[in-house]
Enzyme design. Sequence first.
Site, mmCIF file in Angstrom:
data_model
loop_
_atom_site.group_PDB
_atom_site.id
_atom_site.type_symbol
_atom_site.label_atom_id
_atom_site.label_comp_id
_atom_site.label_asym_id
_atom_site.label_seq_id
_atom_site.Cartn_x
_atom_site.Cartn_y
_atom_site.Cartn_z
ATOM 1 N N CYS A 2 0.842 -1.205 0.000
ATOM 2 C CA CYS A 2 0.000 0.000 0.000
ATOM 3 C C CYS A 2 0.880 1.258 0.000
ATOM 4 O O CYS A 2 2.001 1.253 0.451
ATOM 5 C CB CYS A 2 -0.860 0.005 1.254
ATOM 6 S SG CYS A 2 -1.801 -1.504 1.409
ATOM 7 N N ARG A 28 3.772 1.134 -7.394
ATOM 8 C CA ARG A 28 3.796 0.004 -6.447
ATOM 9 C C ARG A 28 2.636 -0.963 -6.654
ATOM 10 O O ARG A 28 2.585 -2.021 -6.048
ATOM 11 C CB ARG A 28 3.742 0.549 -5.007
ATOM 12 C CG ARG A 28 4.908 1.455 -4.660
ATOM 13 C CD ARG A 28 4.516 2.401 -3.542
ATOM 14 N NE ARG A 28 4.288 1.710 -2.318
ATOM 15 C CZ ARG A 28 5.201 1.618 -1.335
ATOM 16 N NH1 ARG A 28 6.377 2.173 -1.513
ATOM 17 N NH2 ARG A 28 4.939 0.994 -0.223
ATOM 18 N N TRP A 75 -3.305 -2.168 -1.628
ATOM 19 C CA TRP A 75 -2.929 -3.452 -2.266
ATOM 20 C C TRP A 75 -3.597 -4.496 -1.373
ATOM 21 O O TRP A 75 -3.138 -4.744 -0.249
ATOM 22 C CB TRP A 75 -1.399 -3.582 -2.247
ATOM 23 C CG TRP A 75 -0.848 -4.897 -2.678
ATOM 24 C CD1 TRP A 75 -0.502 -5.953 -1.871
ATOM 25 C CD2 TRP A 75 -0.538 -5.337 -4.003
ATOM 26 N NE1 TRP A 75 -0.004 -6.988 -2.601
ATOM 27 C CE2 TRP A 75 -0.016 -6.653 -3.907
ATOM 28 C CE3 TRP A 75 -0.648 -4.767 -5.260
ATOM 29 C CZ2 TRP A 75 0.390 -7.383 -5.035
ATOM 30 C CZ3 TRP A 75 -0.233 -5.497 -6.369
ATOM 31 C CH2 TRP A 75 0.271 -6.779 -6.261
ATOM 32 N N ASN A 99 -0.788 0.221 6.305
ATOM 33 C CA ASN A 99 -0.123 -0.794 5.496
ATOM 34 C C ASN A 99 0.408 -1.829 6.483
ATOM 35 O O ASN A 99 0.959 -1.475 7.516
ATOM 36 C CB ASN A 99 1.027 -0.201 4.703
ATOM 37 C CG ASN A 99 1.745 -1.313 3.934
ATOM 38 O OD1 ASN A 99 1.088 -2.170 3.355
ATOM 39 N ND2 ASN A 99 3.045 -1.338 3.991
ATOM 40 N N GLY A 100 0.209 -3.115 6.149
ATOM 41 C CA GLY A 100 0.674 -4.173 7.040
ATOM 42 C C GLY A 100 -0.446 -5.186 7.214
ATOM 43 O O GLY A 100 -1.485 -5.112 6.568
ATOM 44 N N GLU A 483 16.901 -21.653 -12.614
ATOM 45 C CA GLU A 483 16.453 -20.271 -12.356
ATOM 46 C C GLU A 483 17.553 -19.275 -12.703
ATOM 47 O O GLU A 483 17.315 -18.232 -13.294
ATOM 48 C CB GLU A 483 16.011 -20.142 -10.895
ATOM 49 C CG GLU A 483 15.744 -18.731 -10.407
ATOM 50 C CD GLU A 483 14.631 -18.002 -11.169
ATOM 51 O OE1 GLU A 483 13.943 -18.635 -12.002
ATOM 52 O OE2 GLU A 483 14.478 -16.790 -10.965
ATOM 53 N N LYS A 487 17.143 -16.250 -15.368
ATOM 54 C CA LYS A 487 17.416 -14.845 -15.040
ATOM 55 C C LYS A 487 18.378 -14.243 -16.057
ATOM 56 O O LYS A 487 18.178 -13.162 -16.576
ATOM 57 C CB LYS A 487 18.020 -14.727 -13.624
ATOM 58 C CG LYS A 487 17.073 -14.949 -12.495
ATOM 59 C CD LYS A 487 16.080 -13.828 -12.258
ATOM 60 C CE LYS A 487 14.803 -13.923 -12.994
ATOM 61 N NZ LYS A 487 13.892 -15.025 -12.810
ATOM 62 N N GLU A 490 16.819 -13.962 -19.695
ATOM 63 C CA GLU A 490 15.683 -13.050 -19.905
ATOM 64 C C GLU A 490 16.060 -11.583 -19.738
ATOM 65 O O GLU A 490 15.375 -10.720 -20.265
ATOM 66 C CB GLU A 490 14.492 -13.427 -19.030
ATOM 67 C CG GLU A 490 14.612 -13.191 -17.577
ATOM 68 C CD GLU A 490 13.280 -13.514 -16.876
ATOM 69 O OE1 GLU A 490 13.324 -13.887 -15.704
ATOM 70 O OE2 GLU A 490 12.211 -13.373 -17.487
ATOM 71 N N HIS A 506 25.975 -36.461 -20.674
ATOM 72 C CA HIS A 506 25.058 -37.069 -21.659
ATOM 73 C C HIS A 506 24.769 -36.096 -22.800
ATOM 74 O O HIS A 506 23.689 -36.092 -23.367
ATOM 75 C CB HIS A 506 23.756 -37.478 -20.963
ATOM 76 C CG HIS A 506 23.954 -38.497 -19.895
ATOM 77 N ND1 HIS A 506 24.174 -39.832 -20.161
ATOM 78 C CD2 HIS A 506 24.042 -38.356 -18.556
ATOM 79 C CE1 HIS A 506 24.350 -40.486 -19.034
ATOM 80 N NE2 HIS A 506 24.282 -39.620 -18.038
ATOM 81 N N LYS A 605 5.153 -8.892 -17.737
ATOM 82 C CA LYS A 605 5.234 -9.277 -16.323
ATOM 83 C C LYS A 605 4.245 -10.403 -16.028
ATOM 84 O O LYS A 605 4.534 -11.289 -15.265
ATOM 85 C CB LYS A 605 4.948 -8.078 -15.415
ATOM 86 C CG LYS A 605 5.074 -8.379 -13.929
ATOM 87 C CD LYS A 605 6.442 -8.913 -13.558
ATOM 88 C CE LYS A 605 6.552 -9.388 -12.144
ATOM 89 N NZ LYS A 605 7.807 -10.122 -11.865
HETATM 90 C C1 AGP Z 1 10.328 -14.983 -14.439
HETATM 91 O O1 AGP Z 1 11.424 -14.119 -14.232
HETATM 92 C C2 AGP Z 1 9.487 -14.574 -15.636
HETATM 93 N N1 AGP Z 1 9.084 -13.225 -15.553
HETATM 94 C C3 AGP Z 1 8.351 -15.555 -15.928
HETATM 95 O O2 AGP Z 1 8.954 -16.798 -16.181
HETATM 96 C C4 AGP Z 1 7.313 -15.765 -14.800
HETATM 97 O O3 AGP Z 1 7.923 -16.411 -13.708
HETATM 98 C C5 AGP Z 1 6.192 -16.655 -15.353
HETATM 99 O O4 AGP Z 1 5.571 -15.970 -16.405
HETATM 100 C C6 AGP Z 1 5.142 -17.039 -14.296
HETATM 101 O O5 AGP Z 1 4.489 -15.875 -13.849
HETATM 102 P P1 AGP Z 1 3.531 -15.989 -12.548
HETATM 103 O O6 AGP Z 1 4.405 -16.379 -11.406
HETATM 104 O O7 AGP Z 1 2.937 -14.629 -12.404
HETATM 105 O O8 AGP Z 1 2.492 -17.041 -12.826
#
Ligand code: AGP
Length: 610
Positions: A2, A28, A75, A99-100, A483, A487, A490, A506, A605
């Site tokens: 928030c 935010r 939020w 907020n909290g 992961e 990172k 992407e 393999h 996102k």
């Molecule tokens: C991760 O860095 C990416 N932005 C993407 O893989 C993301 O994790 C994926 O689209 C899943 O999104 P969600 O957690 O909102 O479901």
Amino acid sequence: MCGIVGYVGSDRSAQEVLIDGLRRLEYRGYDSAGVAIFDGKQLAVRRAVGKLVNLDTALREEPLAGSVGIGHTRWATHGKPSEANAHPHRAGSVAVVHNGIVENYQALRDALKAEGREILSDTDTEVIAHLIDQRVEAGSDLLTAVREATAKLVGSYALGVVSTADPDSVVVAKNGGSPIILGVGQGESFLASDIPAILPYTREMIFLEDAEFAVLSREGVQVVDAQGHLVEREPKRIAWDPVSAEKGGFDHFMQKEIFEQPRAIRDTIGTRVGDDLEIDLDGIDLSPDKVKKIERVVLVACGTAYYASLIGKYLIEQIAGIPAEVDLASEYRYRRPIIDQNCLMVPVSQSGETADTLAALREGKERGAWVLSVCNTRESTIARESHDVLYTRAGPEIGVASTKCFTTQFVALYLLALKLGISRKTLSGEKLEAAIDELRRLPRIVEETLQLDDQIKAVAQRYFRATNFLFLGRGVMYPVALEGALKLKEISYIHAEGYAAGEMKHGPIALIDENMPVVVMANQGSVYEKVMSNLDQVRARDGQVIAIASVGDDAIDAKADAVIRIPELGDYLTALIATIPVQLLAYHIATLKGTDVDQPRNLAKSVTVE
Ligand code: AGP
């Protein structure tokens, strides 16, 4: 998270200051907004669902005069986004923004109702307003009333309070919750949950600490401690420009979010772990009777959330002894899965809107599965369509590349695995105690690991020109390797692959040469010797080894071209610690390459389409 803004002055319109401040906090993320302004005679409250423009339009149509007020962007944590649940919440002569999360709000709410108080919203915040109003009615001044009321709260809060009983002040309280910043002006004072909101008006800022209170007036800012004793605190001068201020002084939202992981992890653990070693996941029924019916756990997710789910599989199987499978949601929904009422489906999603994960959820729910989601966004579609939701409390994640949501998903799945283990009695008291002790130490160890930032930046400077990377890991470190590769690719657009270290021979070993940096998750653990032989295989082919190793492991220097040593924290949470260097490595390589770290090309996102 928030947004909070407050103002006490003479020359400015509170409405303008509050709306302008809330607009600077829009990044935010929020679902509703509101203001409470004292116009010299009465306290007016105005709220609107949706974007701030809705509130602004309503206020332009019927402006509120006055130079004392508080504002909020919400939020949602308790109760869906609606005008009734929007802040400020009012009770009698008092209006509150918050907020909290108040953990004991239900009991307080029931007591207020029993005393005849009418509760109009689903929120924990309205309860706070009534508690303060009760104290004001009993004769306390506003500051005392806020101190007396907050003494009854369990959980986190950052509060702004106004009252007709004290029309020339805004009273502030903080205990956890968001940061509280107090702006000191000439004949005016400001309140904000983040610096950008009030930076245009003053650069002199006081940062309130936990268990502290403050009174804002035209004469200035007064800070007191929990006992009401005056606290001397000199304002700090903030030199940031407004744009970098939104990022908390960091260069990117992703960087800010990497560094706020200790807070996000601390909040996700919250009061879910009791001093009595009991784990309460927000009242979700995971009793022995309910849990013994679970024959299989099915985790479904996409991207980073999928990698967190892979870790969840290790945790649930090894701690709770329940078979667990993990599926890419985009595959799951089309493979005619075998799932029924004896299965616990766990969709994992930051946004709660990922189309593939939502479709997989519906597939499982339709076939009778119990759906318990791990989600970061209240009232999102996935949250609303699940039978139960275990929320991560990372706050809005602005950077497209997920960081704090991965580590808080890890923590949430760890709490779930422990809770399942307790119900199935697969966890000895000693192991449970050790696990809870590690969880309690986790935020501080993450803070310690973040101090490696300069060392990791130096490693990035050596390798950022590479065109391919390989990330290797075994066991619970394998998803961390995946992961780390995600990172890097992407945000830096460098091709990177995560691989199970045992799989290298393999096929992928054919890729190894002097141009191939290989990040190896080489922490000491049960497969350490196996990983060491993988390192030898890479070096024998002139591959460049970047080892994520354990503090105290000096032998590895002879086997690696770069070593980043991290503290250990048991068999599982060491994997979470190891995530920090791969996040920072990707971040620094991308910034050296000059890519758009927060909004990488082609990415969204939240992938709300198939
Ligand atoms: C991760 O860095 C990416 N932005 C993407 O893989 C993301 O994790 C994926 O689209 C899943 O999104 P969600 O957690 O909102 O479901």
